[in-house]
Design an enzyme around this catalytic site. Structure first.
Site, short mmCIF file in Angstrom:
data_model
loop_
_atom_site.label_atom_id
_atom_site.label_comp_id
_atom_site.label_asym_id
_atom_site.label_seq_id
_atom_site.Cartn_x
_atom_site.Cartn_y
_atom_site.Cartn_z
N ASP A 1 0.82 -1.21 0.00
CA ASP A 1 0.00 0.00 0.00
C ASP A 1 0.86 1.26 0.00
OD1 ASP A 1 -2.29 1.54 0.07
OD2 ASP A 1 -2.58 1.36 2.21
N HIS B 1 -5.89 6.46 7.77
CA HIS B 1 -5.00 7.43 7.14
C HIS B 1 -4.98 8.69 8.00
CE1 HIS B 1 -4.45 5.70 2.88
NE2 HIS B 1 -4.99 4.75 3.63
N CYS C 1 -3.46 6.47 -1.84
CA CYS C 1 -4.28 5.62 -2.69
C CYS C 1 -4.23 6.21 -4.10
CB CYS C 1 -5.72 5.58 -2.21
SG CYS C 1 -6.78 4.59 -3.29
#
Length: 324
Positions: free
Chosen positions: A39, A233, A264
């Site tokens: 990620d 986040h 993202c």
């Protein structure tokens, strides 16, 4: 850690850990689900060499992280930063005691992963229609229908399956996402056969009360706390506060990214993940076990920041490496 002399010569704590002062009602141990290698790096503008990724994961394992999400078997044109999945995964074969889950977007991704002997996968759904369209070019229900055969085949082969659910608290196009909407999709994802569920605050808008409300409603609808992880986040500086709220509810799996890497690629308002070092600092201060060596982890994130050519976003990394 050993004690060191304080300013007056009296014994004092070393700088690498906070003083542990346990709080009531919190779990004794937390499993950190490290997502930096997948990620985190998927959001970098430059492609990181596969040898650097492999060394990064090895360093994370040496720091004591027992679950490290390694990569994603997504089509290279979608996320070119992770196009080397077939090269990378065999380079991790010596990490026998470390869980190395990978993200698979569809049946073809699962096939690629199975060919390499992957034992843990994750699918990535959305609680909002707009993000489902942006990320998977499908509606929420169409996405769930696509995941069904993937999860079923993985379970047939005795693979563990995690279900990521993004946009659980807010969506950049739709605004706040109603709790009942998140619960519906979460239950549907778990009903497919997922072993665990990760609740994602993809754009970082959650606050502690919202977190506890969602967790409570999930429980009421039959999703137990022990299968839930949280993925925050830090867009508005709320990631640690939201994590603490989840811990107070009984959650024991927390996603984090070494050095605070990530965001993202399909939601431009998403900023960095909760930094693993910041999480470990808080957990150590609460007397919660993690199995992580903070000094080694800080050194690893500093090493990766050097490879990326920019400062490390983690406040704990900066605090522990810039004392003077």
């Amino acid at each position: 850690m050993t004690e060191a002399a304080g300013p007056s010569g009296a014994p004092g704590r070393t700088a690498g850990l906070p003083m542990a002062v346990p709080a009531q009602g919190l779990p004794p141990r937390v499993r950190i689900y490290e997502v930096g290698a997948r990620d985190g790096l998927q959001n970098e503008s430059a492609v990181v060499p596969v040898e650097v990724k492999a060394e990064f994961i090895h360093r994370l394992a040496e720091a004591g992280l027992s679950v490290i999400e390694a990569t994603s078997f997504v089509r290279p044109e979608w996320v070119p930063q992770l196009a080397d999945a077939e090269q990378l995964f065999p380079m991790l074969s010596d990490l026998g005691d470390v869980a190395l889950p990978v993200l698979v977007p569809n049946g073809r991704g699962l096939e690629r992963a199975m060919e390499l002997g992957v034992r843990r996968i994750a699918v990535f759904g959305s609680a909002s229609e707009s993000f489902a369209r942006a990320n998977l070019n499908r509606s929420v229900d169409e996405s769930l229908a696509m995941f069904g055969p993937v999860v079923a085949r993985a379970r047939e082969h005795r693979m563990r399956v995690r279900g990521y659910l993004s946009m659980c608290f807010g969506d950049p196009w739709e605004g706040p996402v109603p709790v009942h909407q998140v619960v519906r999709v979460a239950k549907a994802l778990m009903d497919l056969g997922c072993d665990e569920l990760s609740l994602g605050d993809t754009i970082g808008v959650a606050t502690p009360g919202h977190v506890q409300s969602l967790l409570a409603e999930l429980n009421e609808e039959g999703v137990p706390t022990n299968v839930i992880g949280v993925h925050f986040h830090d867009t508005y500086g709320q990631a640690l506060a939201n994590t603490l709220a989840a811990l107070q509810h009984g959650v024991t799996t927390v996603d984090a990214s070494a050095g605070g890497l990530g965001g993202c690629p399909f939601a431009k308002s998403a900023t960095g993940n909760l930094a693993t070092e910041d999480l470990v600092w808080m957990l150590e201060g609460l007397g919660i076990e993690t199995g992580v060596d903070l000094d080694r982890l800080v050194a690893t994130s500093g090493w990766m920041a050097d490879r990326l050519g920019r400062p490390c976003p983690s406040r704990t990394v900066r605090a522990l490496t810039h004392k003077g």
